[in-house]
Design an enzyme around this catalytic site. Structure first.
Site, PDB file in Angstrom:
ATOM      1  N   GLY A  89     -18.236 -45.809   9.313  1.00 23.28           N
ATOM      2  CA  GLY A  89     -18.317 -47.270   9.272  1.00 23.28           C
ATOM      3  C   GLY A  89     -17.925 -47.946  10.572  1.00 23.28           C
ATOM      4  CG  ASP A 134     -21.261 -48.874   5.784  1.00 20.74           C
ATOM      5  OD1 ASP A 134     -21.341 -48.488   4.607  1.00 20.74           O
ATOM      6  OD2 ASP A 134     -21.736 -48.239   6.747  1.00 20.74           O
TER       7      ASP A 134
END
Ligand code: MEV
Length: 296
Positions: A89, A134
């Site tokens: 992420g 994310d």
């Protein structure tokens, strides 16, 4: 920008997906946790063209900054513990840290809803068609259930995070999320059944976390999710080998985490030590990753 402040600061954690990557892009549920590795951004007002001081290299970085910053009058310093393209992420954390830093600079706090809405524009520079998972978990912290319907409406709710650390094993290779998502899209509708089955695994992971499940209960669900990710064509021989390594060393289950094509594997382990030792013996970088707490 207001002339009141000369500096702004923002930070955000990375994430690991427990279940549901790729399926979440097509309207199914997913579960992710924020991890205790962060991106930090400092903005400083300066004279002249925008300056960038960063400890990461990514050709798309300036395009991402263009989304919310002027090309003049600001220095951007970025420090991150999140490797790019490893399923942790990094771009979602960058988006959230950047929005928070700008909010700090202009002296106007940003809430979750604005952060999630504006984060999409930054994430699109990196991923094309992000689900929003994310940067949602990066902005919320903790563990999150997430679904984005075909109309774009988002359902999300916090979950009790695992009280035990996940073991992360790094393949050392970077994947390209945009390309992986495009590949999955091109294989539809043949793989729609597998995407739906991934959504069902996410539902089981949600129920397990709500019941306070330990690694022994979560592990088999991670294994099922990995098999489905293989079916939709996003694993690699290197990721499969790390999954096998973790399982043979005693993990209750393991899966690739993130878009695949490279990146990391996560393992649920009652005792991380033998898995960490097996990884070290194989020359694989691995660590126990505590979940980052929910944001205040
Ligand atoms: C990437 O971390 C997760 C994917 O599901 C893409 C997305 O949700 O935008 C592969």
């Amino acid at each position: 920008m207001s002339a009141l402040r000369t500096e702004g600061y923002g930070q955000a954690p990375g994430k690991l997906i427990l279940a549901g990557e790729h399926a979440v892009v097509f309207g199914h549920e997913a579960v992710a946790v924020a991890v205790d590795r962060r991106t930090e951004i400092w903005l400083r007002r300066v004279e002249g063209p925008r300056r960038l001081v960063a400890d990461l290299r990514d050709a798309r970085l300036n395009d991402a900054l263009d989304v919310i910053l002027p090309k003049e009058g600001v220095e951007v310093s970025i420090r991150t513990a999140l490797p790019v393209g490893r399923g942790m992420g990094s771009s979602g954390a960058l988006a959230v840290a950047l929005l928070r830093a700008r909010a700090d600079l202009v002296g106007a706090p940003i809430d979750f809803a604005a952060c999630h809405r504006d984060g999409f524009a930054i994430e699109r520079v990196f991923h094309g068609t992000p689900s929003g998972l994310d940067h949602a978990v990066s902005a919320r912290g903790g563990a999150l259930r997430y679904r984005r319907g075909p109309d774009g409406a988002v359902e999300l709710s916090p979950l009790p995070p695992p009280r035990w650390p996940l073991v992360v094993l790094d393949s050392g290779a970077a994947g390209d999320t945009g390309a992986m998502v495009a590949g999955v899209r091109s294989r539809r509708p043949a793989i729609d059944g597998a995407l739906e089955a991934i959504g069902a695994v996410s539902a089981a992971v949600i129920a397990a976390l709500q019941a306070g499940a330990g690694p022994e209960a979560l592990g088999p669900l991670l294994n099922q999710n990995h098999a489905l990710l293989q079916q939709i064509g996003v694993s690699t021989p290197e990721l499969d080998a790390l999954v096998t390594l973790a399982r043979q060393a005693g993990a209750a289950g393991a899966k690739l985490a993130g878009a695949g094509g490279g990146g990391v594997v996560i393992a649920a382990c009652a005792d991380p030590a033998p898995v960490l030792a097996a990884a070290a013996a194989a020359g694989v970088s691995a660590w126990a990753a505590p979940v980052a707490p929910p944001c205040a």
